[in-house]
Design a protein around this motif. Structure first.
Motif, PDB file in Angstrom:
ATOM      1  N   GLN A  58       1.275  30.736  28.282  1.00 21.16           N
ATOM      2  CA  GLN A  58       2.241  30.291  27.209  1.00 21.16           C
ATOM      3  C   GLN A  58       2.868  31.119  25.829  1.00 21.16           C
ATOM      4  OE1 GLN A  58      -1.223  30.776  23.535  1.00 21.16           O
ATOM      5  NE2 GLN A  58      -1.419  29.810  25.211  1.00 21.16           N
ATOM      6  N   SER A  59       4.041  29.410  25.658  1.00 22.14           N
ATOM      7  CA  SER A  59       4.930  30.294  24.973  1.00 22.14           C
ATOM      8  C   SER A  59       5.011  30.990  23.778  1.00 22.14           C
ATOM      9  CB  SER A  59       6.138  28.394  25.084  1.00 22.14           C
ATOM     10  OG  SER A  59       6.713  28.423  25.921  1.00 22.14           O
ATOM     11  N   TYR A  60       5.335  31.872  23.056  1.00 28.71           N
ATOM     12  CA  TYR A  60       4.708  32.728  22.344  1.00 28.71           C
ATOM     13  C   TYR A  60       6.390  32.863  21.433  1.00 28.71           C
ATOM     14  CZ  TYR A  60       5.898  37.942  23.885  1.00 28.71           C
ATOM     15  OH  TYR A  60       6.233  38.940  24.581  1.00 28.71           O
ATOM     16  N   GLN A  61       6.422  33.449  19.971  1.00 29.27           N
ATOM     17  CA  GLN A  61       7.557  34.714  19.624  1.00 29.27           C
ATOM     18  C   GLN A  61       7.696  35.787  19.380  1.00 29.27           C
ATOM     19  OE1 GLN A  61      10.319  33.224  19.413  1.00 29.27           O
ATOM     20  NE2 GLN A  61      11.633  35.182  18.508  1.00 29.27           N
ATOM     21  N   PRO A  62       7.733  36.956  20.183  1.00 29.21           N
ATOM     22  CA  PRO A  62       7.545  38.402  19.551  1.00 29.21           C
ATOM     23  C   PRO A  62       7.318  38.476  18.681  1.00 29.21           C
ATOM     24  CG  PRO A  62       8.944  37.831  22.018  1.00 29.21           C
ATOM     25  CD  PRO A  62       8.815  36.756  21.497  1.00 29.21           C
ATOM     26  N   PRO A  63       7.082  39.587  17.930  1.00 27.23           N
ATOM     27  CA  PRO A  63       7.774  40.089  16.591  1.00 27.23           C
ATOM     28  C   PRO A  63       8.937  40.504  16.332  1.00 27.23           C
ATOM     29  CG  PRO A  63       6.020  40.771  17.731  1.00 27.23           C
ATOM     30  CD  PRO A  63       5.903  40.235  18.559  1.00 27.23           C
ATOM     31  N   GLU A 111       7.400  35.256  34.399  1.00 29.48           N
ATOM     32  CA  GLU A 111       6.558  36.768  35.193  1.00 29.48           C
ATOM     33  C   GLU A 111       5.978  37.868  34.685  1.00 29.48           C
ATOM     34  OE1 GLU A 111       6.439  38.227  39.402  1.00 29.48           O
ATOM     35  OE2 GLU A 111       8.521  38.209  38.820  1.00 29.48           O
ATOM     36  N   ILE A 112       6.812  38.251  33.470  1.00 28.58           N
ATOM     37  CA  ILE A 112       6.159  39.021  32.999  1.00 28.58           C
ATOM     38  C   ILE A 112       7.033  38.770  31.510  1.00 28.58           C
ATOM     39  CG2 ILE A 112       6.517  41.007  34.577  1.00 28.58           C
ATOM     40  CD1 ILE A 112       8.558  42.102  32.847  1.00 28.58           C
ATOM     41  N   CYS A 113       5.769  40.011  29.922  1.00 24.28           N
ATOM     42  CA  CYS A 113       6.217  39.631  29.164  1.00 24.28           C
ATOM     43  C   CYS A 113       7.101  41.170  28.836  1.00 24.28           C
ATOM     44  CB  CYS A 113       4.502  39.218  28.438  1.00 24.28           C
ATOM     45  SG  CYS A 113       3.754  40.702  28.299  1.00 24.28           S
ATOM     46  N   LEU A 114       7.533  40.403  26.933  1.00 23.18           N
ATOM     47  CA  LEU A 114       8.510  41.567  26.690  1.00 23.18           C
ATOM     48  C   LEU A 114       7.895  42.746  25.564  1.00 23.18           C
ATOM     49  CD1 LEU A 114      10.920  42.839  25.277  1.00 23.18           C
ATOM     50  CD2 LEU A 114      10.630  41.422  23.513  1.00 23.18           C
ATOM     51  N   GLU A 115       6.054  42.390  25.939  1.00 22.72           N
ATOM     52  CA  GLU A 115       5.407  43.879  25.276  1.00 22.72           C
ATOM     53  C   GLU A 115       5.027  44.864  26.628  1.00 22.72           C
ATOM     54  OE1 GLU A 115       4.190  40.560  22.150  1.00 22.72           O
ATOM     55  OE2 GLU A 115       5.057  40.344  24.447  1.00 22.72           O
ATOM     56  N   GLU A 116       5.238  44.326  27.651  1.00 19.27           N
ATOM     57  CA  GLU A 116       4.867  44.754  29.480  1.00 19.27           C
ATOM     58  C   GLU A 116       5.793  45.204  29.911  1.00 19.27           C
ATOM     59  OE1 GLU A 116       2.452  45.933  31.702  1.00 19.27           O
ATOM     60  OE2 GLU A 116       1.726  45.376  30.202  1.00 19.27           O
ATOM     61  N   LEU A 117       7.002  44.594  29.880  1.00 19.62           N
ATOM     62  CA  LEU A 117       8.382  45.000  30.276  1.00 19.62           C
ATOM     63  C   LEU A 117       8.798  46.796  29.087  1.00 19.62           C
ATOM     64  CD1 LEU A 117      11.510  45.096  31.150  1.00 19.62           C
ATOM     65  CD2 LEU A 117      12.367  43.735  29.769  1.00 19.62           C
ATOM     66  N   ARG A 151      20.000  37.317  20.837  1.00 20.88           N
ATOM     67  CA  ARG A 151      19.962  36.712  21.892  1.00 20.88           C
ATOM     68  C   ARG A 151      18.355  35.642  22.374  1.00 20.88           C
ATOM     69  NH1 ARG A 151      24.284  37.740  25.172  1.00 20.88           N
ATOM     70  NH2 ARG A 151      25.315  39.887  24.393  1.00 20.88           N
ATOM     71  N   VAL A 152      17.396  35.773  21.594  1.00 25.14           N
ATOM     72  CA  VAL A 152      16.040  34.661  21.571  1.00 25.14           C
ATOM     73  C   VAL A 152      15.994  33.835  21.741  1.00 25.14           C
ATOM     74  CG1 VAL A 152      14.430  34.085  19.829  1.00 25.14           C
ATOM     75  CG2 VAL A 152      15.834  35.813  19.121  1.00 25.14           C
ATOM     76  N   ASP A 153      17.416  33.013  21.702  1.00 28.27           N
ATOM     77  CA  ASP A 153      17.850  32.015  22.290  1.00 28.27           C
ATOM     78  C   ASP A 153      17.862  31.351  23.928  1.00 28.27           C
ATOM     79  OD1 ASP A 153      17.480  30.723  19.489  1.00 28.27           O
ATOM     80  OD2 ASP A 153      19.972  30.229  19.156  1.00 28.27           O
ATOM     81  N   GLU A 154      18.030  33.419  24.097  1.00 25.25           N
ATOM     82  CA  GLU A 154      18.430  32.563  25.711  1.00 25.25           C
ATOM     83  C   GLU A 154      17.480  33.089  26.701  1.00 25.25           C
ATOM     84  OE1 GLU A 154      20.909  35.872  26.436  1.00 25.25           O
ATOM     85  OE2 GLU A 154      22.522  35.590  25.233  1.00 25.25           O
ATOM     86  N   PHE A 155      15.892  32.977  25.819  1.00 24.25           N
ATOM     87  CA  PHE A 155      14.638  32.915  26.091  1.00 24.25           C
ATOM     88  C   PHE A 155      13.441  32.280  26.221  1.00 24.25           C
ATOM     89  CE2 PHE A 155      16.460  37.818  27.199  1.00 24.25           C
ATOM     90  CZ  PHE A 155      17.081  37.889  27.502  1.00 24.25           C
ATOM     91  N   ASN A 156      12.736  31.815  27.327  1.00 23.31           N
ATOM     92  CA  ASN A 156      12.000  31.332  26.732  1.00 23.31           C
ATOM     93  C   ASN A 156      10.682  32.299  26.704  1.00 23.31           C
ATOM     94  OD1 ASN A 156       9.600  29.524  26.304  1.00 23.31           O
ATOM     95  ND2 ASN A 156       9.696  28.463  28.431  1.00 23.31           N
ATOM     96  N   PHE A 157      10.100  33.204  26.087  1.00 24.28           N
ATOM     97  CA  PHE A 157       9.199  34.025  25.820  1.00 24.28           C
ATOM     98  C   PHE A 157       7.603  33.173  26.218  1.00 24.28           C
ATOM     99  CE2 PHE A 157      12.090  36.076  23.388  1.00 24.28           C
ATOM    100  CZ  PHE A 157      12.715  37.119  23.839  1.00 24.28           C
TER     101      PHE A 157
END
Length: 579
Positions: A456-461, A546-552, A473-479
């Protein structure tokens, strides 16, 4: 207050239509099944939707069995026959109150049966039937083994051999300890764990699995059988059971559900007893493609070009458990053929590969990397694989072999691809030799993949976005991120994938190496020839969900805001007419 009927609640939540409810009620009259079961069988609603709705209607708490660990002593309160017959499992025992998770919390007969068996006050919770059945298989195997062990134990100290292993001729009898250890290994293999940790503590014996790179605690046997469990594993690995003061290494080959599994065993004496770690090597993971490893199309093309060269040194870097061995084995299988003489020197040999001569290092016997390499060069090899470059002597042998018509693969522990180049020079290898021998450097990390079933989509802190250099650059990603479900055991992750960066040693990079320039100059030159840093390579997997920002960010870092630097570099190259 009159409670709404289940069907009305399902309609209210938008899970079903009035027409679907009417059809299900008619079918219920003919089959005698409950309404919820009927709707699930027809594929109209999911187990999760039914569980949440029943929980709301009856004001009974909904529990996630995948995200909790149940103590074996709680499991033993209810026998496995009752648990399976009524699809329920005990989860908490406080005072004289036993909480049970049920698929059907309205089943009064089941509640009375558990109350009669245990003599406890019963508190109900609701969980999905599939989760309860999975938990029964998970926990009752442990509980059954522990119960059997308890029935064999006496207050007096017993002979370990009577519990660990019994032999009649050449046939081994399965004792309770054998069953328990087999179950621990089998469960780890089925859950795709890479390591099993058996850790003695002051009052407990902890069992932990490393699944998808993260440690997870499992239901554990009592401290009282610690010595028997450890001794059984040491017997399986052909280790000295009486030696408890020094570390030992061994190997087990076990047949799990018809598949041969290699287990590398390492013991370590601690103040509370010997700790054992078993590295699980599943031979089924041998036959992975580059795509399955996580290679993207451009990288795969460049990698295939360099590994098909007739000579030169190719290095793979990364920390422990970053997937270097899997990449090496996949690479060797890609170029393996009957026309080539391929020899590997490993410590230890993890998998047996067809058509490849593999040598196990034995430093105690004097069989070291340098001495083995000297002998190998007299064996007329075409391709060499050195498990790891640990010292200058091994590095010199690898360089010398690559400059005399051999293709050499090896691994090295560095943070990224550019630092691998400077690491060789820091070890004492002459610059001109590094520039002449080295053909390419691959650096990698393993990250957990989002579970596709609960994505599901979410917004990182904001702090996380700032750390990643993506705040503007938040608009460039569908987290996107997994929320946790029964299929991923509540973690939100499923399997692992690799993130890779690759530096091709071009004439321009070779010139910088000869001139002994800084690592930053090498990095900037590599960027101009297509090098994509680890963090930036991970951004493409982030974009795809495929991955989330926390994992990266857990496995890579955005050095000097790598994304912005790389984007700026692309603009610069475009203006110069290079891209």
């Amino acid at each position: 207050m009159i409670k709404k009927k289940l069907g009305d609640l399902l309609i209210e939540k938008g899970y079903i239509t009035p027409e679907q409810l009417e059809a299900a009620l008619k079918e219920q009259l003919s089959t005698g099944k409950r309404l919820g079961s009927t709707l699930i069988e027809k594929g109209i609603i999911t187990e999760e939707q039914l569980t949440a709705t029943v929980s709301e209607r009856l004001s009974i708490p909904k529990v996630s069995l995948t995200s909790m660990e149940i103590h074996p002593h709680v499991i033993q309160r209810v026998n496995v026959e009752t648990a399976r017959r009524y699809t329920l499992i005990p989860i908490f025992y406080i005072g004289n109150t036993l909480t049970i998770a049920m698929a059907d919390p309205l089943n009064i007969i089941a509640i009375d049966q558990v109350k009669y068996q245990t003599g406890c006050e019963i508190k109900r919770a609701i969980a999905a039937g599939s989760d309860i059945r999975a938990a029964i298989e998970k926990y009752y195997s442990v509980a059954d083994s522990l119960s059997e062990i308890s029935s064999h134990r006496t207050p007096e100290k017993e002979d370990l051999s009577s519990v660990i292993t019994l032999n009649t001729g050449s046939e081994e009898i399965e004792t309770p300890i054998i069953k328990l250890v087999t179950m621990i290994i089998s469960k780890a293999v089925n859950e795709k764990a890479s390591d099993i940790h058996i850790e003695p503590d002051e009052n407990t014996l902890r069992i932990r699995y490393r699944v998808n790179g993260v440690m997870r605690e499992e239901a554990a046997p009592p401290k009282s059988i610690q010595n028997e469990v450890i001794s059984r594993i040491k017997i399986m690995a052909d280790l000295d059971v009486s030696e408890k003061r020094l570390p030992q290494d061994g190997r087990i080959i076990s047949n799990i559900d018809g598949n041969l599994i290699d287990l590398r065993v390492s013991t370590l004496p601690t103040i509370h007893g010997e700790k054992i770690v078993l590295r699980v090597l599943d031979r089924r993971s041998l036959y992975l493609s580059f795509q399955q490893l996580g290679f993207q199309e451009r990288l795969q093309k460049e990698w295939l070009n360099v590994i098909r060269k007739p000579e030169g040194l190719i290095l793979i870097s990364g920390p422990t458990s970053s997937g270097k061995t899997s990449t090496l084995y996949t690479t060797l299988q890609e170029i393996n053929s009957i026309e080539k003489n391929i020899i590997t020197v490993e410590d230890p040999v993890e998998y047996s590969l067809p058509l490849i001569n593999q040598i196990q290092i034995n430093e105690k016997a004097g069989l070291t990397f340098p001495s083995t390499l000297r002998a190998i060069l007299r064996q007329n090899p075409d391709i060499l694989m050195i498990g790891e470059i640990r010292d200058i002597e091994t590095a010199r042998m690898a360089i010398r072999s690559s400059l005399t018509g051999h293709l050499v693969f090896s691994t090295i522990h560095t943070n990224d691809a550019p630092s691998t180049i400077t690491r060789l020079m820091d070890m004492g290898i002459e610059n001109y030799l590094v520039a002449s021998a080295l053909k390419g450097v691959l650096s990698q990390r393993l990250v957990r993949v989002n579970c596709p079933d609960c994505l599901q989509s979410y917004q990182p802190p904001e702090g996380l976005l700032e750390r990643a250099g993506l705040l503007h650059r938040v608009d460039e990603f569908n987290f996107r991120k997994g929320s946790g479900c029964s299929r991923c055991k509540g973690t939100g992750y499923k399997n692992l994938t690799g993130i890779f960066e690759y530096i091709k040693i071009t004439p321009a990079v070779s010139e910088l190496i000869i001139n002994n320039v800084s690592i930053n100059r090498i990095r900037e030159m590599a960027l101009q020839t297509g090098y994509v840093p680890l963090f930036d390579a991970g951004l493409s997997k982030l974009r795809e969900g495929e991955i989330c920002l926390e994992e990266l960010l857990r496995e890579t870092s955005n050095i000097e805001s790598g994304y912005e630097r790389f984007a700026a570099n692309e603009v610069k190259l475009t203006n110069a007419g290079t891209v």
